[in-house]
Design a protein around this motif. Structure first.
Motif, PDB file in Angstrom:
ATOM      1  N   MET A   1      44.967 -79.721 -32.736  1.00 51.98           N
ATOM      2  CA  MET A   1      46.197 -79.142 -32.206  1.00 51.98           C
ATOM      3  C   MET A   1      46.036 -78.934 -30.703  1.00 51.98           C
ATOM      4  SD  MET A   1      48.315 -75.841 -33.597  1.00 51.98           S
ATOM      5  CE  MET A   1      48.661 -76.700 -35.119  1.00 51.98           C
ATOM      6  N   ARG A   2      47.039 -79.290 -29.949  1.00 50.68           N
ATOM      7  CA  ARG A   2      46.936 -79.290 -28.489  1.00 50.68           C
ATOM      8  C   ARG A   2      47.796 -78.194 -27.860  1.00 50.68           C
ATOM      9  NH1 ARG A   2      48.151 -84.439 -24.518  1.00 50.68           N
ATOM     10  NH2 ARG A   2      46.852 -83.769 -22.787  1.00 50.68           N
ATOM     11  N   LEU A   3      47.190 -77.431 -26.952  1.00 48.24           N
ATOM     12  CA  LEU A   3      47.873 -76.329 -26.295  1.00 48.24           C
ATOM     13  C   LEU A   3      47.882 -76.536 -24.787  1.00 48.24           C
ATOM     14  CD1 LEU A   3      46.221 -73.325 -28.168  1.00 48.24           C
ATOM     15  CD2 LEU A   3      48.403 -74.420 -28.729  1.00 48.24           C
ATOM     16  N   LEU A   4      48.914 -75.988 -24.148  1.00 44.39           N
ATOM     17  CA  LEU A   4      48.966 -75.920 -22.689  1.00 44.39           C
ATOM     18  C   LEU A   4      48.801 -74.457 -22.303  1.00 44.39           C
ATOM     19  CD1 LEU A   4      49.402 -77.313 -19.954  1.00 44.39           C
ATOM     20  CD2 LEU A   4      51.867 -76.934 -20.238  1.00 44.39           C
ATOM     21  N   LEU A   5      47.829 -74.168 -21.466  1.00 44.63           N
ATOM     22  CA  LEU A   5      47.545 -72.807 -21.015  1.00 44.63           C
ATOM     23  C   LEU A   5      47.948 -72.669 -19.552  1.00 44.63           C
ATOM     24  CD1 LEU A   5      46.195 -69.988 -21.232  1.00 44.63           C
ATOM     25  CD2 LEU A   5      44.017 -71.128 -20.679  1.00 44.63           C
ATOM     26  N   ALA A   6      48.852 -71.741 -19.272  1.00 42.89           N
ATOM     27  CA  ALA A   6      49.315 -71.494 -17.909  1.00 42.89           C
ATOM     28  C   ALA A   6      48.896 -70.084 -17.499  1.00 42.89           C
ATOM     29  CB  ALA A   6      50.833 -71.639 -17.824  1.00 42.89           C
ATOM     30  N   GLU A   7      47.832 -69.998 -16.723  1.00 47.36           N
ATOM     31  CA  GLU A   7      47.264 -68.726 -16.284  1.00 47.36           C
ATOM     32  C   GLU A   7      46.667 -68.940 -14.900  1.00 47.36           C
ATOM     33  OE1 GLU A   7      46.078 -65.456 -15.262  1.00 47.36           O
ATOM     34  OE2 GLU A   7      46.734 -65.292 -17.360  1.00 47.36           O
ATOM     35  N   ASP A   8      47.149 -68.173 -13.895  1.00 53.54           N
ATOM     36  CA  ASP A   8      46.725 -68.427 -12.524  1.00 53.54           C
ATOM     37  C   ASP A   8      45.373 -67.803 -12.175  1.00 53.54           C
ATOM     38  OD1 ASP A   8      48.047 -65.857 -12.615  1.00 53.54           O
ATOM     39  OD2 ASP A   8      47.988 -65.858 -10.428  1.00 53.54           O
ATOM     40  N   GLU A   9      44.880 -66.856 -12.966  1.00 50.03           N
ATOM     41  CA  GLU A   9      43.556 -66.295 -12.739  1.00 50.03           C
ATOM     42  C   GLU A   9      42.530 -67.235 -13.355  1.00 50.03           C
ATOM     43  OE1 GLU A   9      43.148 -62.222 -13.911  1.00 50.03           O
ATOM     44  OE2 GLU A   9      45.239 -61.780 -13.442  1.00 50.03           O
ATOM     45  N   LYS A  10      41.850 -68.009 -12.526  1.00 46.15           N
ATOM     46  CA  LYS A  10      41.015 -69.097 -13.032  1.00 46.15           C
ATOM     47  C   LYS A  10      39.850 -68.607 -13.887  1.00 46.15           C
ATOM     48  CE  LYS A  10      42.259 -72.705  -9.775  1.00 46.15           C
ATOM     49  NZ  LYS A  10      41.788 -73.842  -8.955  1.00 46.15           N
ATOM     50  N   GLU A  11      39.301 -67.458 -13.557  1.00 50.69           N
ATOM     51  CA  GLU A  11      38.196 -66.932 -14.363  1.00 50.69           C
ATOM     52  C   GLU A  11      38.676 -66.607 -15.773  1.00 50.69           C
ATOM     53  OE1 GLU A  11      34.989 -63.239 -14.255  1.00 50.69           O
ATOM     54  OE2 GLU A  11      35.850 -63.977 -12.376  1.00 50.69           O
ATOM     55  N   LEU A  12      39.840 -65.978 -15.861  1.00 51.28           N
ATOM     56  CA  LEU A  12      40.419 -65.678 -17.164  1.00 51.28           C
ATOM     57  C   LEU A  12      40.805 -66.961 -17.884  1.00 51.28           C
ATOM     58  CD1 LEU A  12      41.508 -63.796 -19.326  1.00 51.28           C
ATOM     59  CD2 LEU A  12      43.611 -63.549 -17.972  1.00 51.28           C
ATOM     60  N   SER A  13      41.386 -67.900 -17.152  1.00 49.92           N
ATOM     61  CA  SER A  13      41.784 -69.175 -17.742  1.00 49.92           C
ATOM     62  C   SER A  13      40.589 -69.884 -18.357  1.00 49.92           C
ATOM     63  CB  SER A  13      42.432 -70.066 -16.683  1.00 49.92           C
ATOM     64  OG  SER A  13      42.749 -71.334 -17.211  1.00 49.92           O
ATOM     65  N   ASN A  14      39.472 -69.914 -17.628  1.00 45.69           N
ATOM     66  CA  ASN A  14      38.271 -70.577 -18.143  1.00 45.69           C
ATOM     67  C   ASN A  14      37.762 -69.895 -19.408  1.00 45.69           C
ATOM     68  OD1 ASN A  14      38.300 -72.426 -16.045  1.00 45.69           O
ATOM     69  ND2 ASN A  14      36.890 -71.250 -14.768  1.00 45.69           N
ATOM     70  N   ALA A  15      37.823 -68.562 -19.418  1.00 48.07           N
ATOM     71  CA  ALA A  15      37.367 -67.821 -20.600  1.00 48.07           C
ATOM     72  C   ALA A  15      38.263 -68.109 -21.806  1.00 48.07           C
ATOM     73  CB  ALA A  15      37.350 -66.326 -20.294  1.00 48.07           C
ATOM     74  N   LEU A  16      39.573 -68.139 -21.567  1.00 47.26           N
ATOM     75  CA  LEU A  16      40.514 -68.422 -22.656  1.00 47.26           C
ATOM     76  C   LEU A  16      40.341 -69.839 -23.186  1.00 47.26           C
ATOM     77  CD1 LEU A  16      43.766 -66.722 -21.302  1.00 47.26           C
ATOM     78  CD2 LEU A  16      42.206 -65.870 -23.053  1.00 47.26           C
ATOM     79  N   MET A  17      40.077 -70.784 -22.287  1.00 45.03           N
ATOM     80  CA  MET A  17      39.860 -72.163 -22.721  1.00 45.03           C
ATOM     81  C   MET A  17      38.650 -72.265 -23.635  1.00 45.03           C
ATOM     82  SD  MET A  17      40.775 -74.583 -19.458  1.00 45.03           S
ATOM     83  CE  MET A  17      40.462 -76.076 -20.401  1.00 45.03           C
ATOM     84  N   SER A  23      37.733 -72.636 -31.199  1.00 44.06           N
ATOM     85  CA  SER A  23      38.532 -72.504 -32.424  1.00 44.06           C
ATOM     86  C   SER A  23      39.280 -73.784 -32.751  1.00 44.06           C
ATOM     87  CB  SER A  23      39.515 -71.328 -32.274  1.00 44.06           C
ATOM     88  OG  SER A  23      38.812 -70.114 -32.113  1.00 44.06           O
ATOM     89  N   HIS A  24      38.768 -74.910 -32.241  1.00 47.29           N
ATOM     90  CA  HIS A  24      39.252 -76.248 -32.592  1.00 47.29           C
ATOM     91  C   HIS A  24      40.599 -76.611 -31.965  1.00 47.29           C
ATOM     92  CE1 HIS A  24      35.995 -76.715 -35.499  1.00 47.29           C
ATOM     93  NE2 HIS A  24      36.278 -75.482 -35.913  1.00 47.29           N
ATOM     94  N   TYR A  25      40.949 -75.980 -30.857  1.00 49.20           N
ATOM     95  CA  TYR A  25      42.149 -76.392 -30.123  1.00 49.20           C
ATOM     96  C   TYR A  25      41.744 -77.281 -28.952  1.00 49.20           C
ATOM     97  CZ  TYR A  25      44.646 -72.671 -32.597  1.00 49.20           C
ATOM     98  OH  TYR A  25      45.203 -71.876 -33.568  1.00 49.20           O
TER      99      TYR A  25
END
Length: 223
Positions: A1-17, A23-25
Motif C-alpha cells: 500500500m502506497r502513501l504520500l506523506l506531507a510534513e515540512d519538519e524533515k526530522e519528523l518526516s524521516n521518523a514517520l517514514m 509497517s509494510h507501507y
C-alpha cells in the motif's frame, strides 16, 4: 500500500517514514503544499498524511483543491493545532480523520489503517493467481504445498505482479512504487528482490513464474 506523506519538519518526516515502512507501507515524502498537488497528479496513492502548517501552500488549501478536483484519496491531517474549531475546519474541508501532535506511533498506524480500510473495504484481502495465494492482511504467501511470510518489499513487489498478471512492470516502476522517488538504491536492487521471490515460489511449488523481458520489465505468468 502506497502513501504520500506531507510534513515540512524533515526530522519528523524521516521518523514517520521509518515507522510506516516498518509497517509494510511504501511512502513518498514531500515538504510543501505545492508538491502534494504535483505528486497526486502524477502518481496513484492509497492515502495521504497531510500536515496543516506547510510552506508555499497550507494543508487546508491543499485539501480543498484536492476535493474540488474530485480526488477521493483518504486524508489524515497531522497538525500541532488541537482546538475544536481547527479539527472541524479540517474535517469540513474533506479530511477523513484528524490527529494532533504529539501522537503515539500506534495511534498513527491505527488511523492510517482505518482511513484506507474504509476506502478498500470491498477489495478482497487475498490475491490469487495459478495455485498461488497472497494474503494482504498478514503478508503470507501460500500454495497447497505450504506457506511463508514475505518481508515488506518482497510482499509489495509480488502484490504488484499478482494484481497485474501477464502485464509487464518495468524496473523503474518498481523503484518508484516501492523504493520511492528519492531512493539512492541502484536499479539492480529490483533484480535482487525478484530473485528472492523466485526462490520462494520454487520452494512452495508454485505453478507460476516471474518472467523477465529484456529492457522492458517483469511479468507473472502461469507455467
Amino acid at each position: 500500500m502506497r502513501l504520500l506523506l506531507a510534513e515540512d519538519e524533515k526530522e519528523l518526516s524521516n521518523a514517520l517514514m521509518e515507522i510506516l515502512k516498518h509497517s509494510h507501507y511504501s511512502v513518498d515524502a514531500v515538504y510543501n503544499g505545492e508538491d502534494v498537488l504535483t505528486y497526486l497528479e502524477s502518481e496513484n496513492y492509497d492515502g495521504l498524511i497531510l500536515d496543516i502548517m506547510m510552506p508555499k501552500m497550507d494543508g487546508i488549501t491543499v485539501l480543498k483543491k484536492i476535493r474540488k478536483h474530485g480526488n477521493t484519496i483518504p486524508v489524515l491531517i497531522l497538525t500541532a493545532k488541537s482546538d475544536v474549531d481547527d479539527r472541524v475546519l479540517g474535517l469540513d474541508s474533506g479530511a477523513d480523520d484528524y490527529l494532533s501532535k504529539p501522537f503515539a506511533a500506534k495511534e498513527l498506524l491505527a488511523r492510517v489503517r482505518a482511513i484506507t480500510r474504509r476506502r478498500n473495504e470491498a477489495v478482497c484481502a487475498v490475491l490469487t493467481f495459478g495455485n498461488l495465494s497472497l494474503n494482504c492482511t498478514n503478508f503470507e504467501l501460500s500454495t497447497e504445498s505450504g506457506s511463508c511470510h514475505l518481508p515488506n518489499k518482497e510482499f509489495q513487489m509480488l502484490e504488484m505482479l499478482i494484481a497485474n498478471p501477464g502485464h509487464l512492470i518495468s524496473t523503474e516502476r518498481f523503484m518508484e512504487k516501492i523504493w520511492g522517488f528519492d531512493s539512492e538504491a541502484e536499479l539492480n536492487v529490483v533484480w535482487v528482490y525478484i530473485s528472492y521471490i523466485r526462490k520462494k515460489l520454487s520452494a512452495l511449488g508454485a505453478n507460476v513464474q516471474i518472467k523477465a523481458t529484456r529492457n522492458q520489465g517483469y511479468s507473472l505468468e502461469e507455467l
